[in-house]
Write a protein that holds these residues in place. Sequence first.
Motif, short mmCIF file in Angstrom:
data_model
loop_
_atom_site.label_atom_id
_atom_site.label_comp_id
_atom_site.label_asym_id
_atom_site.label_seq_id
_atom_site.Cartn_x
_atom_site.Cartn_y
_atom_site.Cartn_z
N UNK A 123 0.82 -1.21 0.00
CA UNK A 123 0.00 0.00 0.00
C UNK A 123 0.86 1.26 0.00
N UNK A 124 2.12 1.12 0.45
CA UNK A 124 3.04 2.25 0.44
C UNK A 124 3.98 2.17 -0.75
N UNK A 125 3.70 1.20 -1.65
CA UNK A 125 4.52 0.97 -2.84
C UNK A 125 5.96 0.67 -2.47
N UNK A 126 6.14 -0.08 -1.37
CA UNK A 126 7.47 -0.47 -0.95
C UNK A 126 7.78 -1.87 -1.45
N UNK A 127 6.92 -2.84 -1.06
CA UNK A 127 7.07 -4.21 -1.53
C UNK A 127 5.74 -4.64 -2.12
N UNK A 128 5.43 -4.29 -3.38
CA UNK A 128 4.15 -4.66 -3.96
C UNK A 128 3.94 -6.16 -3.89
N UNK A 178 10.24 -8.66 -7.31
CA UNK A 178 10.37 -7.75 -6.17
C UNK A 178 10.29 -8.52 -4.85
N UNK A 179 9.49 -9.57 -4.81
CA UNK A 179 9.42 -10.38 -3.59
C UNK A 179 10.75 -11.10 -3.36
N UNK A 180 11.38 -11.55 -4.43
CA UNK A 180 12.70 -12.19 -4.30
C UNK A 180 13.73 -11.18 -3.82
N UNK A 181 13.64 -9.95 -4.32
CA UNK A 181 14.52 -8.89 -3.85
C UNK A 181 14.30 -8.64 -2.36
N UNK A 182 13.04 -8.65 -1.93
CA UNK A 182 12.74 -8.45 -0.51
C UNK A 182 13.39 -9.53 0.35
N UNK A 183 13.32 -10.78 -0.11
CA UNK A 183 13.94 -11.87 0.63
C UNK A 183 15.45 -11.66 0.76
N UNK A 184 16.07 -11.17 -0.31
CA UNK A 184 17.51 -10.92 -0.28
C UNK A 184 17.85 -9.79 0.69
N UNK A 185 17.02 -8.75 0.72
CA UNK A 185 17.25 -7.63 1.63
C UNK A 185 17.12 -8.07 3.08
N UNK A 186 16.09 -8.87 3.37
CA UNK A 186 15.89 -9.37 4.73
C UNK A 186 17.09 -10.20 5.18
N UNK A 189 21.63 -9.95 1.85
CA UNK A 189 22.45 -10.51 0.77
C UNK A 189 22.01 -9.87 -0.55
N UNK A 190 22.52 -8.68 -0.81
CA UNK A 190 22.13 -7.95 -2.01
C UNK A 190 23.00 -8.35 -3.19
N UNK A 191 22.65 -9.44 -3.83
CA UNK A 191 23.37 -9.87 -5.03
C UNK A 191 22.38 -10.53 -5.97
N UNK A 192 22.59 -10.34 -7.27
CA UNK A 192 21.69 -10.94 -8.25
C UNK A 192 21.82 -12.46 -8.25
N UNK A 193 23.00 -12.96 -7.91
CA UNK A 193 23.17 -14.42 -7.83
C UNK A 193 22.25 -15.00 -6.76
N UNK A 194 22.18 -14.35 -5.62
CA UNK A 194 21.32 -14.82 -4.54
C UNK A 194 19.85 -14.74 -4.95
N UNK A 195 19.47 -13.63 -5.58
CA UNK A 195 18.08 -13.43 -6.00
C UNK A 195 17.71 -14.44 -7.09
N UNK A 196 18.65 -14.70 -8.01
CA UNK A 196 18.39 -15.67 -9.07
C UNK A 196 18.16 -17.06 -8.48
N UNK A 197 18.90 -17.39 -7.42
CA UNK A 197 18.72 -18.68 -6.75
C UNK A 197 17.32 -18.78 -6.14
N UNK A 198 16.85 -17.68 -5.55
CA UNK A 198 15.50 -17.65 -4.98
C UNK A 198 14.46 -17.90 -6.07
N UNK A 199 14.60 -17.19 -7.19
CA UNK A 199 13.64 -17.33 -8.28
C UNK A 199 13.65 -18.75 -8.85
N UNK A 200 14.83 -19.33 -8.98
CA UNK A 200 14.92 -20.71 -9.48
C UNK A 200 14.26 -21.69 -8.51
#
Length: 247
Positions: A123-128, A178-186, A189-200
């Motif tokens: 609702x605050x357009x932070x983590x849609x 964006x949800x995968x990015x949120x998991x990485x931020x929590x 671990x801000x890396x695309x490799x980590x986010x790609x692993x989440x998505x996979x």
Amino acid sequence: MISVQDWAKWMNKGSASIPHLLLENYKKLHLSDTEMMLLIHIHSFVSEGISFPSIKQLEERMTCSQVELTRMLNRLRKERFLEIRSNLDENNRVVEHYSLEPLWEKLFRYLTINVEEVAAAKDRDVWPAEHHPDSSKDAEGRVFKRFEQEFGRPLSPMECETIATWLDEDQLDPQIILLALKEAVIANKRSLRYIDKILLEWQKNGLTTVDQVLNHIKGFRRHQASKSGQRGYNEAVDFPFYNWLER
């Protein structure tokens, strides 16, 4: 007069990246504005290679007296927001350093127990957490913007290409990215490799909609909270991060 060379040297000192989730939730962790500023300065010193700044160094940056800083540091340590740890240097001497790991753990525990509140941040357009009625082009543009905000810098051409691949070739929902990015931020671990692993991992589990992903995240965290016997974010129990790279 300041020279261009001096200005460039100052700018090259870099910056300290502070997670948006921390800035949005530190009040709920019962941290005052001054305490949060103190933690930010400690984080900044550590990122500059000064792992154990003195009270005098902290006083030079803040408006607090040494007595006030000492009291705040003692409270932050007592309430488990900050730790002083020690290790041996190359000369086999004991050296001390500040660790903000307890702060990240408290933030993670709070967000885990209050995962519905985090999801409601749409609702605050932070983590849609659901589709917006705007065009797909606007949604994709928001993905790139959000990554730059969380990474604290412009994306590299390689990073832009990776995100474009998720959107164009893999046809992933921008909200799921964006949800995968949120998991990485929590997990800090801000890396695309980590986010790609989440998505996979989500693809492997057949999670193709935002609701399926949210239910998967909530189910895992409730299971972990139950497994740990946790009833509140401020209890002194171990609560491991969901490290997607180790799955």
